[in-house]
Write a protein that holds these residues in place. Sequence first.
Motif, PDB file in Angstrom:
ATOM      1  N   ASP A 194     -15.644  31.743 -10.281  1.00 32.17           N
ATOM      2  CA  ASP A 194     -16.372  32.929 -10.730  1.00 32.17           C
ATOM      3  C   ASP A 194     -16.252  34.050  -9.705  1.00 32.17           C
ATOM      4  O   ASP A 194     -15.985  35.201 -10.051  1.00 32.17           O
ATOM      5  CB  ASP A 194     -17.838  32.583 -10.969  1.00 32.17           C
ATOM      6  N   GLU A 195     -16.442  33.715  -8.437  1.00 33.99           N
ATOM      7  CA  GLU A 195     -16.369  34.737  -7.391  1.00 33.99           C
ATOM      8  C   GLU A 195     -14.966  35.345  -7.316  1.00 33.99           C
ATOM      9  O   GLU A 195     -14.816  36.561  -7.168  1.00 33.99           O
ATOM     10  CB  GLU A 195     -16.750  34.132  -6.042  1.00 33.99           C
ATOM     11  N   ALA A 196     -13.942  34.502  -7.428  1.00 32.79           N
ATOM     12  CA  ALA A 196     -12.571  35.015  -7.401  1.00 32.79           C
ATOM     13  C   ALA A 196     -12.317  35.956  -8.573  1.00 32.79           C
ATOM     14  O   ALA A 196     -11.707  37.027  -8.416  1.00 32.79           O
ATOM     15  CB  ALA A 196     -11.578  33.856  -7.432  1.00 32.79           C
ATOM     16  N   LEU A 197     -12.819  35.592  -9.746  1.00 33.12           N
ATOM     17  CA  LEU A 197     -12.617  36.430 -10.926  1.00 33.12           C
ATOM     18  C   LEU A 197     -13.423  37.722 -10.851  1.00 33.12           C
ATOM     19  O   LEU A 197     -12.983  38.766 -11.325  1.00 33.12           O
ATOM     20  CB  LEU A 197     -12.982  35.637 -12.185  1.00 33.12           C
ATOM     21  N   MET A 198     -14.614  37.654 -10.241  1.00 31.39           N
ATOM     22  CA  MET A 198     -15.404  38.877 -10.040  1.00 31.39           C
ATOM     23  C   MET A 198     -14.669  39.845  -9.124  1.00 31.39           C
ATOM     24  O   MET A 198     -14.636  41.062  -9.358  1.00 31.39           O
ATOM     25  CB  MET A 198     -16.766  38.534  -9.454  1.00 31.39           C
ATOM     26  N   GLN A 199     -14.056  39.318  -8.068  1.00 31.68           N
ATOM     27  CA  GLN A 199     -13.297  40.179  -7.161  1.00 31.68           C
ATOM     28  C   GLN A 199     -12.072  40.756  -7.860  1.00 31.68           C
ATOM     29  O   GLN A 199     -11.706  41.917  -7.639  1.00 31.68           O
ATOM     30  CB  GLN A 199     -12.892  39.382  -5.924  1.00 31.68           C
ATOM     31  N   LEU A 200     -11.453  39.950  -8.723  1.00 30.17           N
ATOM     32  CA  LEU A 200     -10.323  40.463  -9.495  1.00 30.17           C
ATOM     33  C   LEU A 200     -10.785  41.549 -10.453  1.00 30.17           C
ATOM     34  O   LEU A 200     -10.102  42.563 -10.642  1.00 30.17           O
ATOM     35  CB  LEU A 200      -9.662  39.310 -10.259  1.00 30.17           C
ATOM     36  N   ARG A 201     -11.960  41.382 -11.036  1.00 32.19           N
ATOM     37  CA  ARG A 201     -12.494  42.370 -11.975  1.00 32.19           C
ATOM     38  C   ARG A 201     -12.778  43.703 -11.270  1.00 32.19           C
ATOM     39  O   ARG A 201     -12.710  44.765 -11.888  1.00 32.19           O
ATOM     40  CB  ARG A 201     -13.749  41.833 -12.654  1.00 32.19           C
ATOM     41  N   ASP A 202     -13.100  43.649  -9.989  1.00 33.21           N
ATOM     42  CA  ASP A 202     -13.300  44.898  -9.234  1.00 33.21           C
ATOM     43  C   ASP A 202     -12.035  45.748  -9.230  1.00 33.21           C
ATOM     44  O   ASP A 202     -12.107  46.983  -9.199  1.00 33.21           O
ATOM     45  CB  ASP A 202     -13.711  44.583  -7.792  1.00 33.21           C
ATOM     46  N   ARG A 203     -10.877  45.080  -9.255  1.00 28.22           N
ATOM     47  CA  ARG A 203      -9.595  45.791  -9.272  1.00 28.22           C
ATOM     48  C   ARG A 203      -9.075  46.004 -10.687  1.00 28.22           C
ATOM     49  O   ARG A 203      -8.258  46.889 -10.917  1.00 28.22           O
ATOM     50  CB  ARG A 203      -8.553  44.993  -8.461  1.00 28.22           C
ATOM     51  N   GLU A 204      -9.525  45.152 -11.596  1.00 32.18           N
ATOM     52  CA  GLU A 204      -9.115  45.241 -13.012  1.00 32.18           C
ATOM     53  C   GLU A 204     -10.381  45.268 -13.868  1.00 32.18           C
ATOM     54  O   GLU A 204     -10.799  44.251 -14.435  1.00 32.18           O
ATOM     55  CB  GLU A 204      -8.241  44.031 -13.392  1.00 32.18           C
ATOM     56  N   PRO A 205     -11.047  46.439 -13.965  1.00 29.43           N
ATOM     57  CA  PRO A 205     -12.360  46.514 -14.625  1.00 29.43           C
ATOM     58  C   PRO A 205     -12.383  46.017 -16.068  1.00 29.43           C
ATOM     59  O   PRO A 205     -13.421  45.578 -16.559  1.00 29.43           O
ATOM     60  CB  PRO A 205     -12.688  48.018 -14.562  1.00 29.43           C
ATOM     61  N   GLY A 206     -11.252  46.062 -16.752  1.00 31.61           N
ATOM     62  CA  GLY A 206     -11.223  45.628 -18.146  1.00 31.61           C
ATOM     63  C   GLY A 206     -11.018  44.133 -18.321  1.00 31.61           C
ATOM     64  O   GLY A 206     -10.950  43.649 -19.453  1.00 31.61           O
ATOM     65  N   LEU A 207     -10.929  43.391 -17.228  1.00 32.70           N
ATOM     66  CA  LEU A 207     -10.632  41.961 -17.304  1.00 32.70           C
ATOM     67  C   LEU A 207     -11.659  41.205 -18.129  1.00 32.70           C
ATOM     68  O   LEU A 207     -12.866  41.354 -17.955  1.00 32.70           O
ATOM     69  CB  LEU A 207     -10.596  41.364 -15.887  1.00 32.70           C
ATOM     70  N   ARG A 208     -11.177  40.375 -19.051  1.00 36.01           N
ATOM     71  CA  ARG A 208     -12.023  39.450 -19.788  1.00 36.01           C
ATOM     72  C   ARG A 208     -11.629  38.027 -19.400  1.00 36.01           C
ATOM     73  O   ARG A 208     -10.475  37.766 -19.076  1.00 36.01           O
ATOM     74  CB  ARG A 208     -11.859  39.641 -21.302  1.00 36.01           C
ATOM     75  N   VAL A 209     -12.601  37.137 -19.470  1.00 39.65           N
ATOM     76  CA  VAL A 209     -12.378  35.754 -19.030  1.00 39.65           C
ATOM     77  C   VAL A 209     -12.776  34.785 -20.140  1.00 39.65           C
ATOM     78  O   VAL A 209     -13.837  34.933 -20.758  1.00 39.65           O
ATOM     79  CB  VAL A 209     -13.180  35.440 -17.746  1.00 39.65           C
ATOM     80  N   VAL A 210     -11.929  33.783 -20.371  1.00 41.28           N
ATOM     81  CA  VAL A 210     -12.221  32.709 -21.319  1.00 41.28           C
ATOM     82  C   VAL A 210     -12.247  31.395 -20.546  1.00 41.28           C
ATOM     83  O   VAL A 210     -11.372  31.131 -19.722  1.00 41.28           O
ATOM     84  CB  VAL A 210     -11.155  32.624 -22.432  1.00 41.28           C
ATOM     85  N   LEU A 211     -13.266  30.595 -20.831  1.00 44.13           N
ATOM     86  CA  LEU A 211     -13.374  29.295 -20.179  1.00 44.13           C
ATOM     87  C   LEU A 211     -13.334  28.203 -21.243  1.00 44.13           C
ATOM     88  O   LEU A 211     -14.335  27.903 -21.878  1.00 44.13           O
ATOM     89  CB  LEU A 211     -14.666  29.204 -19.360  1.00 44.13           C
ATOM     90  N   PRO A 212     -12.159  27.582 -21.449  1.00 51.33           N
ATOM     91  CA  PRO A 212     -12.082  26.436 -22.366  1.00 51.33           C
ATOM     92  C   PRO A 212     -12.743  25.223 -21.714  1.00 51.33           C
ATOM     93  O   PRO A 212     -12.588  24.998 -20.513  1.00 51.33           O
ATOM     94  CB  PRO A 212     -10.573  26.212 -22.528  1.00 51.33           C
ATOM     95  N   THR A 213     -13.462  24.445 -22.493  1.00 54.98           N
ATOM     96  CA  THR A 213     -14.134  23.281 -21.923  1.00 54.98           C
ATOM     97  C   THR A 213     -14.073  22.113 -22.901  1.00 54.98           C
ATOM     98  O   THR A 213     -13.495  22.230 -23.981  1.00 54.98           O
ATOM     99  CB  THR A 213     -15.587  23.614 -21.546  1.00 54.98           C
ATOM    100  N   VAL A 214     -14.638  20.994 -22.493  1.00 51.36           N
ATOM    101  CA  VAL A 214     -14.652  19.795 -23.341  1.00 51.36           C
ATOM    102  C   VAL A 214     -16.091  19.402 -23.613  1.00 51.36           C
ATOM    103  O   VAL A 214     -17.015  19.796 -22.906  1.00 51.36           O
ATOM    104  CB  VAL A 214     -13.903  18.626 -22.668  1.00 51.36           C
TER     105      VAL A 214
END
Length: 383
Positions: free
Chosen positions: A210-230
């Motif tokens: 989550d923290e890594a993706l939040m930091q990525l979102r700071d550089r890519e504000p439009g980033l969306r994330v999908v979490l596939p699970t079981v």
Amino acid sequence: MRIFVIAGEASGDKLGGALMAGLSELAPGIEWRGVGGEEMSGQGLDSLFPMEELSVMGLMEVLPKYRHLKRRISETAEAVVALAPDALITIDSPDFCLRVARLAKEKRPDLKVIHYVAPSVWAWRPGRAAKMAQVVDHVLALLPFEPPYMEAAGMSCDFVGHPVVAEPRADQADAATFRETHMIGEDQPLALCLPGSRRGEVKRLGPRFDEALMQLRDREPGLRVVLPTVRGVAPMVREMTARWPVAPIVVENTEDKRAAFAAADIALAASGTVSLELAANRVPMVIAYDANFISWHVISRMLKIDTVTLVNLVSDTRVIPEFLGPECKPRAISAKMLELLEDDDSRSEQFAVMEEVMQRLGEGGEPPGLRAARSVLEFIGRV
């Protein structure tokens, strides 16, 4: 012809179902006995007992069921001896399967034992191959570099292809529908977040991912994330991600997962077979993994390889970046993901390796279940 076949978990049941289908196609009229789940039952197996009884992992889970499991081992071995099959086929789950094979072979020394899924002796604990060779005659390997390891230990072995090449995949229309359903624009970057399928992995890796993706979102504000699970960890994942600053889209059913893989631009994943699933769907990836301090210390000392990513191992490259153990840091992960999103050369390099890996694993050829069936019949002299 009589075949006794055993699988102890869902992945093995899937392999078993495809193998049984292949054997039935090549040699109709087989009498089946053994242990399996829904996939194998669908091919005509009446399981001796529910396969789920064997799907336990870890010392604390096994101890309370030890006596029951020991009884099931004995019962299964007796059933093998009574059937006197042309072959006993054990699928993964070595703790159960190889104990059954050993007991059965003590009473029927001429019993032909075939094991499906070679142990990863190329990565750690090489002595497992020699121990397995005491009861196993022939191995069906999922990875192309495994046969020499098995043959060196005294078993014959055929590479039969990896099941990932036969898995259905979503197409671009499914990907477009997925984006439209979740209001993700065509130009918005979409990342897959794959922190594992076990509760311990998700709990440990989820916050860092989550923290890594939040930091990525700071550089890519439009980033969306999908979490596939079981199913087993879905409630935990939904509870955990609800507290994330920007909650991901959590998907659980198979169709949505396939569509998400087809729609994704990049993935952050724990190490494991998922790297091959991503490669099959041509999703550029970054791999990250960590364990508790003691476990990681033990694992790192036992490893015989310098990469744990199967895409790297099959391709004999190190194109897929890894952040393992002490290197599993959100800032470094997010920086590499940003590079992979923005650098066409890095993406192209991964795409080229993915194509090569899928070809090496059997993509475009005979389905792995049929190849495995042909290997079984050749080994027992029925073709």
